[in-house]
Write a protein that holds these residues in place. Sequence first.
Motif, mmCIF file in Angstrom:
data_model
loop_
_atom_site.group_PDB
_atom_site.id
_atom_site.type_symbol
_atom_site.label_atom_id
_atom_site.label_comp_id
_atom_site.label_asym_id
_atom_site.label_seq_id
_atom_site.Cartn_x
_atom_site.Cartn_y
_atom_site.Cartn_z
ATOM 1 N N ASP A 49 14.218 44.349 -2.417
ATOM 2 C CA ASP A 49 14.563 43.594 -3.627
ATOM 3 C C ASP A 49 15.474 44.429 -4.518
ATOM 4 O OD1 ASP A 49 14.714 41.997 -5.851
ATOM 5 O OD2 ASP A 49 12.722 42.543 -6.611
ATOM 6 N N LEU A 51 17.536 43.410 -6.821
ATOM 7 C CA LEU A 51 17.596 42.964 -8.205
ATOM 8 C C LEU A 51 16.549 43.709 -9.032
ATOM 9 C CD1 LEU A 51 19.367 40.949 -9.703
ATOM 10 C CD2 LEU A 51 17.484 39.331 -9.613
ATOM 11 N N SER A 65 12.989 41.145 -19.214
ATOM 12 C CA SER A 65 13.647 41.083 -17.908
ATOM 13 C C SER A 65 12.818 40.340 -16.869
ATOM 14 C CB SER A 65 13.969 42.496 -17.403
ATOM 15 O OG SER A 65 12.786 43.255 -17.259
ATOM 16 N N SER A 69 16.247 34.800 -15.244
ATOM 17 C CA SER A 69 16.651 34.289 -13.929
ATOM 18 C C SER A 69 17.613 35.271 -13.277
ATOM 19 C CB SER A 69 17.344 32.927 -14.090
ATOM 20 O OG SER A 69 18.596 33.078 -14.749
ATOM 21 N N HIS A 70 17.884 35.051 -11.991
ATOM 22 C CA HIS A 70 18.825 35.903 -11.261
ATOM 23 C C HIS A 70 20.182 35.930 -11.980
ATOM 24 C CE1 HIS A 70 20.757 37.631 -7.618
ATOM 25 N NE2 HIS A 70 21.796 36.938 -8.053
ATOM 26 N N ASN A 71 20.689 34.757 -12.355
ATOM 27 C CA ASN A 71 22.012 34.685 -12.990
ATOM 28 C C ASN A 71 22.028 35.358 -14.360
ATOM 29 O OD1 ASN A 71 23.113 33.310 -10.835
ATOM 30 N ND2 ASN A 71 22.731 31.287 -11.702
ATOM 31 N N ILE A 73 20.184 37.930 -15.268
ATOM 32 C CA ILE A 73 20.199 39.380 -15.031
ATOM 33 C C ILE A 73 21.604 39.834 -14.641
ATOM 34 C CG2 ILE A 73 19.354 41.221 -13.514
ATOM 35 C CD1 ILE A 73 16.686 39.750 -13.407
ATOM 36 N N ILE A 74 22.254 39.055 -13.776
ATOM 37 C CA ILE A 74 23.626 39.385 -13.364
ATOM 38 C C ILE A 74 24.541 39.433 -14.583
ATOM 39 C CG2 ILE A 74 25.646 38.543 -12.109
ATOM 40 C CD1 ILE A 74 23.562 39.788 -10.313
ATOM 41 N N SER A 187 20.213 40.714 -0.224
ATOM 42 C CA SER A 187 19.962 40.761 -1.661
ATOM 43 C C SER A 187 21.077 41.518 -2.376
ATOM 44 C CB SER A 187 18.609 41.444 -1.935
ATOM 45 O OG SER A 187 18.437 41.705 -3.309
ATOM 46 N N LYS A 190 24.335 39.550 -2.394
ATOM 47 C CA LYS A 190 24.289 38.450 -3.365
ATOM 48 C C LYS A 190 24.549 38.981 -4.770
ATOM 49 C CE LYS A 190 21.331 34.692 -5.024
ATOM 50 N NZ LYS A 190 20.003 34.037 -4.915
ATOM 51 N N ILE A 191 23.978 40.150 -5.078
ATOM 52 C CA ILE A 191 24.179 40.757 -6.396
ATOM 53 C C ILE A 191 25.640 41.146 -6.580
ATOM 54 C CG2 ILE A 191 23.670 42.809 -7.779
ATOM 55 C CD1 ILE A 191 20.819 42.682 -6.618
ATOM 56 N N GLY A 194 27.689 38.107 -7.156
ATOM 57 C CA GLY A 194 27.447 37.585 -8.495
ATOM 58 C C GLY A 194 28.150 38.404 -9.562
#
Length: 282
Positions: A49, A51, A65, A69-71, A73-74, A187, A190-191, A194
């Motif tokens: 993980d 993220l 934190s 959501s994922h977005n 945090i990005i 993972s 994807k980060i 993003g």
Amino acid sequence: MNSIDAVLKKAAEYQMQGTAEQLMEVWENDENPKLQFVAEFLITALSHDWLGSYVYKLLPNSEDSQNLSHNEIIERLAVIDNISDLVDLTAEDVANLFFDFATKFPLAAPEKNSRLLEKFTSAKTLSDAFKEHDQFQHYEDLLHLLEEREADILHAALSCEMAGLEKAANTLKKELTVSLFSSKNRSLQKIKAGLFEAIGKRNSVKKAAKAGNDSKHAINRTLKADAVKLYKAGKFHSARHAARQLLPQVAAISEQRGSPLEWHTNGFDRLYKWLLASDKDK
């Protein structure tokens, strides 16, 4: 669910079914290398993980934190200076920590049976080397997630470990660890994707704002020149007198050109300074 994620999920679920006694049986049986430990190595590297790692490393003061959501945090990561470099450095640090931990638990033991050693090391592929292991059917798809080069590196690392070549085995395992944690880990990819998109959007907004400012300044420069030209062409007692007389006309020109200046609030002072400065330029 993506097939890669499905394979990892299936392998991880099978791993979790094992009791402490069953794991001890795996350790004590004659199979070498220990396929279940190899699978644990691969599952951890491929499904880490990232993220969570980046929140811990780069957003340590974000009390909320856990609820982001994922977005979201990005978006927070994207505003950090040199975030791309920090992502790579953090990935390297985490991979090294995992490698240091993994070396404490060998995936294979020195093999005294020369026939078994030869059979494993000379197998055409990594899957062929493991196909007679009891749990092969549970981890076959997992092994197939590796690209040919990655599978060859792991095969060579295990062969070196079985042959008692610890240094060579660790060198190969470290190379594989870095590869799996970075280029292969979905993972992390994807980060990075993003962040690339978020940074691109921020840069576009900055460029648009700069273009808007440049346009505004260009309009104001021409507006100032026109105001001075009207001043020079007219008959006024002073720059202050001209500013009072010309203000409505200059404000109308400004509005036509799309200048955002607020002439009704501080327009007189601005125009007066322009005209007064033109007198000093003589």
